[in-house]
Design an enzyme around this catalytic site. Structure first.
Site, PDB file in Angstrom:
ATOM      1  N   THR A   1       3.330   1.827 -12.905  1.00 14.58           N
ATOM      2  CA  THR A   1       2.522   2.256 -11.779  1.00 14.58           C
ATOM      3  C   THR A   1       1.073   2.323 -12.254  1.00 14.58           C
ATOM      4  O   THR A   1       0.816   2.614 -13.413  1.00 14.58           O
ATOM      5  CB  THR A   1       2.977   3.612 -11.219  1.00 14.58           C
ATOM      6  OG1 THR A   1       2.099   4.004 -10.155  1.00 14.58           O
ATOM      7  CG2 THR A   1       2.983   4.706 -12.272  1.00 14.58           C
TER       8      THR A   1
ATOM      9  N   THR B   1       5.883  -0.942  -3.576  1.00 15.46           N
ATOM     10  CA  THR B   1       4.525  -0.421  -3.380  1.00 15.46           C
ATOM     11  C   THR B   1       3.841  -1.071  -2.181  1.00 15.46           C
ATOM     12  O   THR B   1       4.210  -2.193  -1.784  1.00 15.46           O
ATOM     13  CB  THR B   1       3.667  -0.688  -4.641  1.00 15.46           C
ATOM     14  OG1 THR B   1       2.429   0.002  -4.526  1.00 15.46           O
ATOM     15  CG2 THR B   1       3.374  -2.165  -4.829  1.00 15.46           C
TER      16      THR B   1
ATOM     17  N   ARG C   1      -3.640 -10.215  -1.647  1.00 16.93           N
ATOM     18  CA  ARG C   1      -3.586  -9.787  -3.052  1.00 16.93           C
ATOM     19  C   ARG C   1      -2.161  -9.349  -3.406  1.00 16.93           C
ATOM     20  O   ARG C   1      -1.512  -8.611  -2.678  1.00 16.93           O
ATOM     21  CB  ARG C   1      -4.563  -8.620  -3.261  1.00 16.93           C
ATOM     22  CG  ARG C   1      -4.546  -8.023  -4.675  1.00 16.93           C
ATOM     23  CD  ARG C   1      -3.665  -6.792  -4.768  1.00 16.93           C
ATOM     24  NE  ARG C   1      -3.821  -6.083  -6.036  1.00 16.93           N
ATOM     25  CZ  ARG C   1      -3.028  -5.088  -6.419  1.00 16.93           C
ATOM     26  NH1 ARG C   1      -2.039  -4.693  -5.649  1.00 16.93           N
ATOM     27  NH2 ARG C   1      -3.220  -4.481  -7.571  1.00 16.93           N
TER      28      ARG C   1
HETATM   29  N1  GLY Z   1       0.765  -1.034  -9.219  1.00 22.57           N
HETATM   30  C1  GLY Z   1       0.649  -1.353  -7.863  1.00 22.57           C
HETATM   31  C2  GLY Z   1      -0.376  -2.349  -7.577  1.00 22.57           C
HETATM   32  O1  GLY Z   1      -1.345  -2.470  -8.294  1.00 22.57           O
HETATM   33  O2  GLY Z   1      -0.228  -3.050  -6.606  1.00 22.57           O
END
Ligand code: GLY
Length: 299
Positions: free
Chosen positions: A211, A178, A188
């Site tokens: 996800t 991601t 982050r």
């Molecule tokens: N599920 C992806 C994120 O929050 O980074």
């Protein structure tokens, strides 16, 4: 929508999050069919999504952080030997899943982060590139303009690819990749690279991947929880639903505000998925079919 979770699927089976996961799973199947290993299949399936610049939440084309820098997270797990690799806040490399696999296979560590993860990628022959596409830059500039007007609550784009696979010989593995929440604070790290949160594989039980809003998954070790529920005998869908309800109880918020969505695959070949987002879909590819499925909506 052409498939159902209750349908019976035959090995090899791949399940992935979101409609873009369908072409990724198809790629995985073709890699396996051409003689690649299950790990090759999962890596190259996810690579396809990572390199698709129309997907603005994974890899190249992913939306950047608040500073306009694309920082990618990924994890890889092999159910044989409980092996794992992960990379967090990686800048400059479009295929973090491949870097995660390389960490798993060539080091005694599990996770590398930030500039040292990029150094590892460079030292291992991965090609760097400018990761901010013109489209992503435009979205980021729009975000900055909205924020300047005091109207930047919108945190769209957290559509991670989690892809799980089960080969004919029972080998289970999975990957998760991601660009994370769009316009996140620099540095982050979400759930995706955290073993047990965005991804978990136990070769003797099953696998799960997530996800959604990572902060709502990683504080509950969502994927690990699902695998443990499957260990207790739940179906994959029951396990995903129960994990979401556990998160909902902890958060004391309406489930529709949580954005937590999971796919799961049990060692016996049963697939499942559940989520709190109405738009959440998953893809399943098996020996004879390739379908998009609407998971159980938990509300
Ligand atoms: N599920 C992806 C994120 O929050 O980074």
């Amino acid at each position: 929508m052409s498939g159902q979770l209750a349908a019976s699927f035959s090995k090899p089976i791949f399940i992935a999050t979101w409609p873009f996961g369908k072409s990724a799973c198809e790629k995985s199947k073709s890699v396996l069919g051409a003689g690649g290993s299950l790990l090759d299949a999962i890596e190259r399936g996810i690579n396809l999504t990572e390199l698709d610049e129309t997907v603005d939440s994974v890899g190249y084309g992913g939306l950047p952080n608040a500073d306009g820098v694309v920082q990618l997270d990924a994890s890889f797990m092999d159910g044989r030997g409980q092996k794992a690799g992960a990379v967090a806040a990686l800048e400059g490399y479009p295929n973090p899943i491949s870097v995660a696999r390389r960490i798993m296979e060539t080091t005694r560590h599990v996770m590398l982060a930030g500039s040292d993860a990029a150094r590892f990628a460079d030292q291992n022959g991965f090609q760097s590139r400018d990761m901010l596409t013109a489209e992503a830059r435009k979205s980021w500039l729009d975000f900055k303009a909205r924020r300047a007007r005091g109207n930047a609550e919108d945190e769209k784009s957290h559509d991670t690819i989690s892809l799980l696979g089960l080969a004919a010989d029972g080998h289970l593995a999975g990957g998760c990749s991601t660009s994370g929440l769009a316009y996140k604070l620099p540095g982050r790290v979400g759930d995706s690279p955290l073993i047990g949160s965005g991804l978990y594989v136990d070769g003797s039980v099953g696998a799960a991947g997530a996800t959604g809003i990572g902060e709502n998954v990683l504080r509950y070790c969502g994927s690990f929880l699902i695998v443990e529920f499957m260990r207790q005998g739940m179906t994959p869908t029951e396990a995903c639903e129960k994990a979401i309800r556990r998160i909902g109880a902890g958060e004391q918020k309406p489930l529709e505000q949580l954005s937590v969505n999971f796919v799961a695959l049990r060692q016996d070949g049963l697939v499942g998925a559940a989520g709190t987002d109405v738009e959440f879909l998953c893809a399943v590819v098996d020996a004879s079919q390739s379908v998009l499925i609407r998971p159980s909506l938990v509300r």
